[in-house]
Scaffold this active site. Structure first.
Site, PDB file in Angstrom:
ATOM      1  N   SER A 125       0.832  -1.196   0.000  1.00 23.84           N
ATOM      2  CA  SER A 125       0.000   0.000   0.000  1.00 23.84           C
ATOM      3  C   SER A 125       0.868   1.248   0.000  1.00 23.84           C
ATOM      4  O   SER A 125       1.943   1.269   0.602  1.00 23.84           O
ATOM      5  CB  SER A 125      -0.865   0.007   1.267  1.00 23.84           C
ATOM      6  OG  SER A 125      -1.452   1.270   1.449  1.00 23.84           O
ATOM      7  N   TYR A 151      -2.094  -0.780  10.533  1.00 19.11           N
ATOM      8  CA  TYR A 151      -2.334  -1.436   9.234  1.00 19.11           C
ATOM      9  C   TYR A 151      -1.173  -1.114   8.290  1.00 19.11           C
ATOM     10  O   TYR A 151      -0.541  -2.008   7.719  1.00 19.11           O
ATOM     11  CB  TYR A 151      -3.651  -0.954   8.619  1.00 19.11           C
ATOM     12  CG  TYR A 151      -3.718  -1.165   7.129  1.00 19.11           C
ATOM     13  CD1 TYR A 151      -3.460  -0.109   6.252  1.00 19.11           C
ATOM     14  CD2 TYR A 151      -4.008  -2.411   6.599  1.00 19.11           C
ATOM     15  CE1 TYR A 151      -3.484  -0.304   4.881  1.00 19.11           C
ATOM     16  CE2 TYR A 151      -4.036  -2.615   5.221  1.00 19.11           C
ATOM     17  CZ  TYR A 151      -3.771  -1.547   4.369  1.00 19.11           C
ATOM     18  OH  TYR A 151      -3.786  -1.741   3.011  1.00 19.11           O
ATOM     19  N   LYS A 155       2.108  -3.472   6.606  1.00 16.14           N
ATOM     20  CA  LYS A 155       2.496  -3.537   5.183  1.00 16.14           C
ATOM     21  C   LYS A 155       3.991  -3.228   5.054  1.00 16.14           C
ATOM     22  O   LYS A 155       4.728  -3.895   4.323  1.00 16.14           O
ATOM     23  CB  LYS A 155       1.685  -2.528   4.361  1.00 16.14           C
ATOM     24  CG  LYS A 155       0.205  -2.856   4.225  1.00 16.14           C
ATOM     25  CD  LYS A 155      -0.017  -4.130   3.448  1.00 16.14           C
ATOM     26  CE  LYS A 155      -1.492  -4.398   3.184  1.00 16.14           C
ATOM     27  NZ  LYS A 155      -1.723  -5.655   2.451  1.00 16.14           N
TER      28      LYS A 155
HETATM   29  C1  WQD Z   1      -9.926   8.739   0.831  1.00 15.11           C
HETATM   30  C2  WQD Z   1     -10.321  10.191   0.996  1.00 15.11           C
HETATM   31  C3  WQD Z   1     -10.554  10.868   3.288  1.00 15.11           C
HETATM   32  C4  WQD Z   1     -14.035   8.302   4.097  1.00 15.11           C
HETATM   33  C5  WQD Z   1      -6.530   4.299   2.580  1.00 15.11           C
HETATM   34  C6  WQD Z   1      -5.812   3.324   3.493  1.00 15.11           C
HETATM   35  C7  WQD Z   1      -5.899   1.976   2.917  1.00 15.11           C
HETATM   36  C8  WQD Z   1      -5.499   1.986   1.468  1.00 15.11           C
HETATM   37  C9  WQD Z   1      -6.277   3.028   0.693  1.00 15.11           C
HETATM   38  C10 WQD Z   1      -4.852  -0.103   0.559  1.00 15.11           C
HETATM   39  C11 WQD Z   1      -9.564  10.896   2.136  1.00 15.11           C
HETATM   40  C12 WQD Z   1     -11.900  10.937   2.549  1.00 15.11           C
HETATM   41  C13 WQD Z   1     -12.971   8.935   3.457  1.00 15.11           C
HETATM   42  C14 WQD Z   1     -15.137   9.076   4.541  1.00 15.11           C
HETATM   43  C15 WQD Z   1     -14.073  11.048   3.685  1.00 15.11           C
HETATM   44  N1  WQD Z   1      -5.808   0.779   0.853  1.00 15.11           N
HETATM   45  N2  WQD Z   1     -13.000  10.274   3.267  1.00 15.11           N
HETATM   46  N3  WQD Z   1     -15.113  10.425   4.315  1.00 15.11           N
HETATM   47  O1  WQD Z   1      -7.329   7.678   3.487  1.00 15.11           O
HETATM   48  O2  WQD Z   1      -6.317   7.364   1.198  1.00 15.11           O
HETATM   49  O3  WQD Z   1      -6.296   5.569   2.979  1.00 15.11           O
HETATM   50  O4  WQD Z   1      -5.994   4.216   1.259  1.00 15.11           O
HETATM   51  O5  WQD Z   1      -3.875  -0.235   1.175  1.00 15.11           O
HETATM   52  O6  WQD Z   1      -7.239   1.506   3.013  1.00 15.11           O
HETATM   53  O7  WQD Z   1      -4.486   3.743   3.609  1.00 15.11           O
HETATM   54  O8  WQD Z   1      -8.426   6.207   1.723  1.00 15.11           O
HETATM   55  O9  WQD Z   1     -10.806   5.871   1.224  1.00 15.11           O
HETATM   56  O10 WQD Z   1     -10.101   6.151   3.647  1.00 15.11           O
HETATM   57  O11 WQD Z   1     -10.041   8.123   2.108  1.00 15.11           O
HETATM   58  O12 WQD Z   1     -14.084  12.273   3.502  1.00 15.11           O
HETATM   59  O13 WQD Z   1     -16.134   8.576   5.142  1.00 15.11           O
HETATM   60  O14 WQD Z   1     -11.709  10.250   1.342  1.00 15.11           O
HETATM   61  O15 WQD Z   1     -10.392  11.977   4.164  1.00 15.11           O
HETATM   62  O16 WQD Z   1      -9.323  12.227   1.736  1.00 15.11           O
HETATM   63  P1  WQD Z   1      -7.064   6.796   2.329  1.00 15.11           P
HETATM   64  P2  WQD Z   1      -9.914   6.522   2.217  1.00 15.11           P
END
Ligand code: WQD
Length: 332
Positions: A125, A151, A155
């Site tokens: 990741s 998490y 990784k």
């Molecule tokens: C994306 C954007 C949030 C939820 C994850 C993890 C891990 C990785 C993918 C593989 C951000 C915003 C989110 C919500 C929101 N997968 N958001 N409301 O944070 O990049 O991290 O990346 O390893 O799962 O590291 O992904 O989908 O959680 O968030 O506003 O209810 O959406 O703030 O900007 P993120 P995410």
């Protein structure tokens, strides 16, 4: 014909990768504990590909059962997707994540070593990068610093374990694939991100809001230093991601290869909401709340290395992902 063991193969990314692997005529067995996926995924894979992988309901922490799987077949490659991935849960239950993700992987690698299996593709990741001083991430950047959750730490630790095993065995071949933000699903709409647990990620939450299972989406902050104030990420269609795995196994060689799998383009939360509303034809209820701890303002891939060395780049867009997501939702 080469035989591949896909751990976590009934999961979101593993199942989509199997579809692409079957186009290359590999024999496939799936190993999954079904903790966060459903066995009915195998029926959907058969419907899409006319082939059905072998299946072992085994937990990577059960070394005895795991060893029996390797005793039954001679595998050429292991594609390792199995692991817990709820960022929030990992903060509350770190030991569960270290035991499952790291302990399970050590068991897997020991079984591979005992049975002479020397090739592994690891589902990593972009989280391993932590925060850098630029939003565009490439493989030369440092990892392991400023990771904000267990998490992501698991990784990173697994990546280091793979490097150490490669140091100890010149015949060992590993490819580490660092995903950005996988979204979308196979255009048939038969497979989708359908976690048993409470999702953390933006798209599964948007899907639950659109199904009325969650009243509204909480946008975690609109005061970031970005054009519209909301967080920016690199949303890669899961079919492109799957194709990146096939490209990677065809270029494997002794040692450790590391690639970012992303589009190279950033998309904000508000842009994702608009794209979903366009695809669904209806408004998505949301409210802006405070920032989520550990979130970065902006993060997207520099995909140049994968493009050059794997001859792979993304072809699908966020709009394609939203279209395919709607097909999946309308199929439910
Ligand atoms: C994306 C954007 C949030 C939820 C994850 C993890 C891990 C990785 C993918 C593989 C951000 C915003 C989110 C919500 C929101 N997968 N958001 N409301 O944070 O990049 O991290 O990346 O390893 O799962 O590291 O992904 O989908 O959680 O968030 O506003 O209810 O959406 O703030 O900007 P993120 P995410």
């Amino acid at each position: 014909m080469k035989r591949i063991l896909v751990t976590g193969g009934t999961g979101y990314i593993g199942s989509h990768t199997i579809i692409e692997l079957y186009k290359r005529d590999y024999e496939i067995d799936v190993l999954d504990n079904l903790y966060n996926s459903k066995i009915t995924v195998l029926d959907k894979l058969e419907k899409i590909t006319d082939k059905r992988p072998g299946f072992y309901q085994v937990d990577l922490c059960d070394k005895e059962k795991l060893d029996k799987v390797f005793a039954e077949h001679e595998y050429d490659i292991v594609m390792h997707f199995a692991g817990l991935k709820a960022v929030g849960e990992s903060v509350e239950q770190p030991l569960k994540y270290y035991e499952n993700n790291v302990g399970g992987t050590v068991n897997l690698l020991e079984c591979m070593q005992k049975h002479g299996v020397k090739k592994i593709v690891f589902s990593s990741s972009a989280t391993v990068y932590g925060e850098q001083d630029t939003p565009k991430y490439d493989e030369s950047m440092s990892t392991g610093m400023g990771i904000t959750n267990p998490y992501g730490e698991t990784k990173h630790v697994i990546e280091e374990i793979l490097k150490d095993v490669a140091e100890s065995d010149p015949e060992f071949e590993a490819v580490i694939l660092r995903y950005f933000n996988p979204v979308g699903n196979h255009p048939s709409g038969l497979l989708g991100e359908d976690p048993n647990d409470i999702p953390n990620n933006l798209m599964p939450i948007i899907m639950k809001v659109s199904r009325g299972e969650i009243p509204e989406l909480s946008v975690y902050g609109d005061d970031y230093p970005t054009p519209d104030g909301s967080g920016i990420r690199d949303y890669i269609h899961v079919v492109d991601l799957a194709r990146g795995h096939v490209a990677a196994i065809e270029k494997m060689k002794p040692g450790v290869l590391i690639y970012n799998l992303g589009t190279g383009k950033g998309t904000s939360v508000f842009e994702m909401i608009k794209a979903f509303e366009k695809a669904s034809g209806r408004k998505l209820p949301y409210k802006v709340v405070g920032r989520r701890a550990g979130d970065l303002a902006e993060m997207y891939a520099d995909p140049a290395k994968a493009e050059k060395e794997l001859d792979w780049k993304t072809e699908l867009t966020v709009e394609d992902a939203m279209r395919d997501t709607m097909t999946y939702l309308n199929n439910l």
